[in-house]
Design a protein around this motif. Structure first.
Motif, PDB file in Angstrom:
ATOM      1  N   PHE A 244       0.818  -1.211   0.000  1.00 50.90           N
ATOM      2  CA  PHE A 244       0.000   0.000   0.000  1.00 50.90           C
ATOM      3  C   PHE A 244       0.854   1.266   0.000  1.00 50.90           C
ATOM      4  CE2 PHE A 244      -3.019  -3.210   1.373  1.00 50.90           C
ATOM      5  CZ  PHE A 244      -4.149  -2.877   0.644  1.00 50.90           C
ATOM      6  N   GLU A 245       1.921   1.263   0.787  1.00 46.80           N
ATOM      7  CA  GLU A 245       2.764   2.457   0.839  1.00 46.80           C
ATOM      8  C   GLU A 245       3.431   2.689  -0.519  1.00 46.80           C
ATOM      9  OE1 GLU A 245       5.156   4.675   4.353  1.00 46.80           O
ATOM     10  OE2 GLU A 245       5.490   2.539   4.183  1.00 46.80           O
ATOM     11  N   TYR A 247       2.172   1.836  -3.417  1.00 49.02           N
ATOM     12  CA  TYR A 247       1.172   2.359  -4.343  1.00 49.02           C
ATOM     13  C   TYR A 247       0.804   3.801  -4.010  1.00 49.02           C
ATOM     14  CZ  TYR A 247       0.545  -2.194  -6.536  1.00 49.02           C
ATOM     15  OH  TYR A 247       0.739  -3.357  -7.239  1.00 49.02           O
ATOM     16  N   ARG A 248       0.874   4.134  -2.727  1.00 44.37           N
ATOM     17  CA  ARG A 248       0.643   5.527  -2.350  1.00 44.37           C
ATOM     18  C   ARG A 248       1.629   6.436  -3.089  1.00 44.37           C
ATOM     19  NH1 ARG A 248      -1.725   7.963   2.042  1.00 44.37           N
ATOM     20  NH2 ARG A 248      -1.068  10.112   2.346  1.00 44.37           N
ATOM     21  N   ILE A 249       2.884   5.992  -3.136  1.00 45.85           N
ATOM     22  CA  ILE A 249       3.902   6.774  -3.838  1.00 45.85           C
ATOM     23  C   ILE A 249       3.645   6.761  -5.342  1.00 45.85           C
ATOM     24  CG2 ILE A 249       6.346   6.879  -4.418  1.00 45.85           C
ATOM     25  CD1 ILE A 249       6.993   5.847  -1.669  1.00 45.85           C
ATOM     26  N   ALA A 250       3.265   5.583  -5.865  1.00 47.36           N
ATOM     27  CA  ALA A 250       3.026   5.473  -7.308  1.00 47.36           C
ATOM     28  C   ALA A 250       1.915   6.421  -7.745  1.00 47.36           C
ATOM     29  CB  ALA A 250       2.675   4.038  -7.675  1.00 47.36           C
ATOM     30  N   MET A 256      -3.815   8.876  -2.798  1.00 47.20           N
ATOM     31  CA  MET A 256      -4.221   7.477  -2.741  1.00 47.20           C
ATOM     32  C   MET A 256      -5.643   7.274  -3.270  1.00 47.20           C
ATOM     33  SD  MET A 256      -2.799   4.597  -1.703  1.00 47.20           S
ATOM     34  CE  MET A 256      -3.239   2.917  -1.252  1.00 47.20           C
TER      35      MET A 256
ATOM     36  N   ASN B 154       8.814   1.228 -10.951  1.00 46.99           N
ATOM     37  CA  ASN B 154       9.025   2.484 -10.253  1.00 46.99           C
ATOM     38  C   ASN B 154       9.814   2.259  -8.956  1.00 46.99           C
ATOM     39  OD1 ASN B 154       8.547   5.259  -9.871  1.00 46.99           O
ATOM     40  ND2 ASN B 154       6.879   4.809  -8.468  1.00 46.99           N
ATOM     41  N   ASP B 227       1.298  -4.029   5.091  1.00 43.95           N
ATOM     42  CA  ASP B 227       2.635  -3.606   4.668  1.00 43.95           C
ATOM     43  C   ASP B 227       3.706  -4.157   5.612  1.00 43.95           C
ATOM     44  OD1 ASP B 227       1.622  -2.305   2.512  1.00 43.95           O
ATOM     45  OD2 ASP B 227       1.994  -0.276   3.226  1.00 43.95           O
ATOM     46  N   ALA B 289      -7.933   4.570   1.792  1.00 45.51           N
ATOM     47  CA  ALA B 289      -7.265   5.874   1.717  1.00 45.51           C
ATOM     48  C   ALA B 289      -7.026   6.427   3.117  1.00 45.51           C
ATOM     49  CB  ALA B 289      -8.090   6.835   0.878  1.00 45.51           C
ATOM     50  N   SER B 292      -4.252   4.524   4.763  1.00 46.03           N
ATOM     51  CA  SER B 292      -2.980   4.886   4.146  1.00 46.03           C
ATOM     52  C   SER B 292      -2.515   6.257   4.632  1.00 46.03           C
ATOM     53  CB  SER B 292      -3.134   4.862   2.625  1.00 46.03           C
ATOM     54  OG  SER B 292      -1.974   5.328   1.989  1.00 46.03           O
ATOM     55  N   GLN B 295      -1.084   5.850   8.041  1.00 48.24           N
ATOM     56  CA  GLN B 295       0.210   5.176   7.944  1.00 48.24           C
ATOM     57  C   GLN B 295       1.326   6.140   7.536  1.00 48.24           C
ATOM     58  OE1 GLN B 295      -0.240   2.007   5.141  1.00 48.24           O
ATOM     59  NE2 GLN B 295       1.872   1.306   5.278  1.00 48.24           N
ATOM     60  N   VAL B 301       4.327  12.670  -0.302  1.00 47.99           N
ATOM     61  CA  VAL B 301       4.801  11.679  -1.272  1.00 47.99           C
ATOM     62  C   VAL B 301       6.269  11.930  -1.596  1.00 47.99           C
ATOM     63  CG1 VAL B 301       4.607  10.988  -3.689  1.00 47.99           C
ATOM     64  CG2 VAL B 301       2.575  11.111  -2.264  1.00 47.99           C
TER      65      VAL B 301
END
Lengths: 479, 479
Positions: A244-245, A247-250, A256, B154, B227, B289, B292, B295, B301
């Motif tokens: 998840f983290e 994908y948060r960046i992606a 998100m 990525n 995660d 969301a 996240s 977290q 980001v």
């Protein structure tokens, strides 16, 4: 940073050792045994396999070569290992009893009955099961409240994760007690909110496993190609941030929520074959096994284990440097270990990579050791007087001299003294002294006091000079 | 190990720079741009987003701070970046054209039509698509043979993996050409044997993603807990060995066939929910969301990206030490970079972690640098005469002296000379010299020749003594 000679440090009184029992001493049970032992617990192991002791010895050997290298602080003295003749003999008097038997429910339940007959009333009973729910394990138990899932990951002596799972019959305080013990072993207990088959991580692994089998079955990729697709790509990501983290960046600046909305449609695409499982036919087994053999290039499982452990230690140590994930956990354990008996003295264990081809300590290791002693000393000299210090000591020169070649595993500590002080210059003398008193190496650091404002070299400010005089006086009284 | 002064090294003639075009400059396109640029290619980017240049700048900034730190050898001079006004303008004259547009087939096909109208006949056209098959992309292309999938991960500027996928219309030689270029960028091209939706890695990721969504949906775990289940457990394993190699080890001495036979029954258990996908309802999106957000603890980001990059660099560098997986690839690239213009001279870039709080080079860095120069020198002295050497030089003392404080990013090289030689003793003098000729530090190593058999100190054997005389003579002619 201690300015005492290591011989000044009184050995701390030996605390009563805690006791663990391991039922099953294979790869997983042996890994548990190694972690308990190296963290100072006495361990009794029961395993009906006649080869158990040899196999256990192999796991222990790997663990001894790897686990202590994760930490900068020394581990407590290793506990005593005992091979027990029965489940009852192993379980008697143990604080933690861990079952790592084959994944057959009736076998496990029978083991619990034997454990309960012999264990003390306060003993905790954990199961390494990767699939069963605690409520399934608890059927027939005299005291279901203390029987829970503690599912570790191979190699147990290095990977921190333990999934802690209770059922409705498990009081929260029981999992709290278990988590505290696992914390003390340097592990990362993860309390699972609801029991389900295969807990959390193995659900994810099972999904990847099924998809991987299809990819081999359909001739899309070999086992080695699938492994490369993992370890040159998302595997590297997942060693430090999860699904998840990442994908948060992606999702980037859009966040998100946006990422999820965008991803929604893809879920409807028939990308995976997971709705079905491939039959594990003799032919598929042969294909996978042959590809795996080719991939191993003749390396034995033992060699692969050592390579894996070296990689894990190196990566986890790298994460100590960034103070992140598994590395952050190691730093916390270092703090807890170091804060105990050592009074800030930096005790080190001579590791294989400390020595050059001729068996002498590598120059860079020595320099790093003495440099951090110097830094600690500079910090100590100006502690709490930063505002009045109006400058700081900076190292300008250094010398090292190797005196004796240690053996791998030797423990030694650095002792630092003020050698001289004149004007802006301060000389520190370091010694790396082995536990038996042998000086392995000496070093000297020359520092110069630099004015914070003008960057000019000048004698230290008054508070710093006063502190130095105090230190020198304390030193003289010790000598 | 060069014994020349760095000023002796003639700059190698600047080769004609190669050109890449990026269609789409978001997270993925920007990552490609950064990798091409830092590996010395000129890059033209087209992106219709008015914010594209700013976003591209942010990716480039991250990449410049991270990618060069993976290597010990210096990267080639950075290429020139140009923002193009149209697809045609970007594509003209480019050797590699990479499309990283949104995942919509019609959008991508329209882009290929524009590319083909402007590109040279030899240009390769790669697509970053994570889902589409090359045969789908090739529909309507004038020359389908040169249009293939090159799917990166990525952050593209750090993770090596690129899935290379062709269709029946793709000649093998075309993917070979593409792979050779990706090798040159320090990437790890993986040729996929058969085109399928989502290639290999995203099949595995999709499986985990679906299972992860169910775990959140069913309240078994939060995003952070999932995660953690990854990064404290199997994620660490997968950064260095993949799924199959890990299971090969888990099977232990019984081997892979046994492991598979044992695992067979588990496939029949209803462990995963993958037969179904959860509906990505507004409520589930909100749950994920919000979890996240919690977290991330307020980290942007951008901050997460930097943390991730620092972790990846540290772990990949750690794997260089074990010469495994991604680290082994880096070592190979280092070899290729170093073997080019540098004639073995060890050129270094001053990194932030080279400097202490006062801006001076850390003692340990300096010692490591001079130590490896000493080791290279010792190796050179006894190269090819190992059998006749009957002993080796071992370092006994060392000194370093810092002369000037460099700036982060400065490039410097180590020059080593024989300072003196008498009996068993050899003294080497090192200098760390910045590219502008400023000596940043000097050092001295004292070595003693030790007899291989008796471990006694004695003058070097004849072949070694002869080699030393040769070196000293060559040195004199250079001076």
């Amino acid at each position: 940073m201690a300015l005492k000679h290591p011989s000044e440090l009184a050995a701390s009184p030996q605390p009563e050792r805690r006791r663990a029992a391991l039922i099953g001493g294979g790869v997983i049970g042996g890994g548990w045994a190694a972690r308990f032992l190296l963290m100072g617990w006495d361990v009794a192991v029961f395993d009906p396999d006649p080869e158990a002791e040899r196999k256990l010895g192999a796991v222990l050997e790997n663990a001894r070569a790897a686990l202590p290298r994760l930490y900068d602080a020394p581990l407590p003295p290793e506990g005593r290992l005992r091979i027990a003749g029965s489940i009852a003999e192993a379980a008697a008097g143990a604080e933690w009893i861990q079952e790592s038997a084959p994944e057959r429910l009736e076998v496990k339940r029978a083991i619990y009955r034997e454990i309960e007959a012999a264990a003390g009333p306060q003993a905790l009973i954990g199961s390494s099961t990767s699939g069963f729910k605690p409520s399934e394990l608890q059927v027939g138990a005299a005291d279901p409240a203390r029987l829970f899932v503690a599912h570790p990951f191979n190699p147990v002596y290095l990977l921190p994760l333990v999934e802690l799972v209770g059922s409705d019959a498990t009081p929260a305080v029981m999992l709290d007690r278990a988590a505290a013990i696992l914390d003390g072993l340097g592990m990362r207990p993860l309390k699972v909110r609801r029991e389900i088959d295969a807990h959390i991580a193995d659900r994810l692994l099972e999904a990847v496993w099924r998809e991987g089998l299809w990819l081999v079955h359909d001739g899309v990729a070999t086992t080695e190609e699938i492994d490369d697709a993992i370890r040159f790509g998302f595997g590297l990501r997942w060693a430090q941030m999860g699904l998840f983290e990442t994908y948060r960046i992606a999702g980037g600046e859009a966040g998100m929520r946006h990422f999820l909305q965008q991803f929604g449609p893809a879920l409807k695409w028939p990308w995976t074959k997971l709705m079905d499982t491939p039959e594990l036919s003799d032919q598929l087994i042969e294909t996978i096994a042959a590809q795996s053999d080719a991939q191993a290039q003749g390396r034995s499982v033992r060699e692969l284990e050592r390579a894996r452990d070296a990689n894990l230690v190196a990566m986890m140590r790298a994460l100590k440097g960034t103070d992140w994930g598994a590395g952050r956990l190691l730093n916390a354990v270092d703090g807890a270990l170091g804060a105990g008996a050592l009074e800030g003295e930096s005790l080190v264990t001579i590791d294989a990579d400390w020595l050059d081809g001729g068996g002498a300590i590598r120059e860079a290791r020595l320099a790093a050791l003495f440099e951090s002693a110097t830094e600690a000393c500079v910090g100590w000299i100006s502690a709490d007087i930063a505002e009045g210090a109006a400058g700081r000591y900076a190292q300008t020169k250094s010398k090292t001299r190797r005196l004796a070649s240690p053996a791998i595993g030797d423990r030694a500590s650095v002792a630092t003294r003020i050698a001289s002080r004149r004007g802006a210059k301060l000389r520190l003398a370091h010694a790396l002294v082995r536990a038996d008193g042998t000086a392995l190496a000496t070093g000297e650091s020359e520092l110069t006091f630099v004015c914070a404002e003008t960057r000019e070299v000048r004698p230290p400010s008054r508070p710093v000079a006063r502190r130095l005089t105090e230190i020198a006086r304390a030193q003289a009284s010790i000598d």
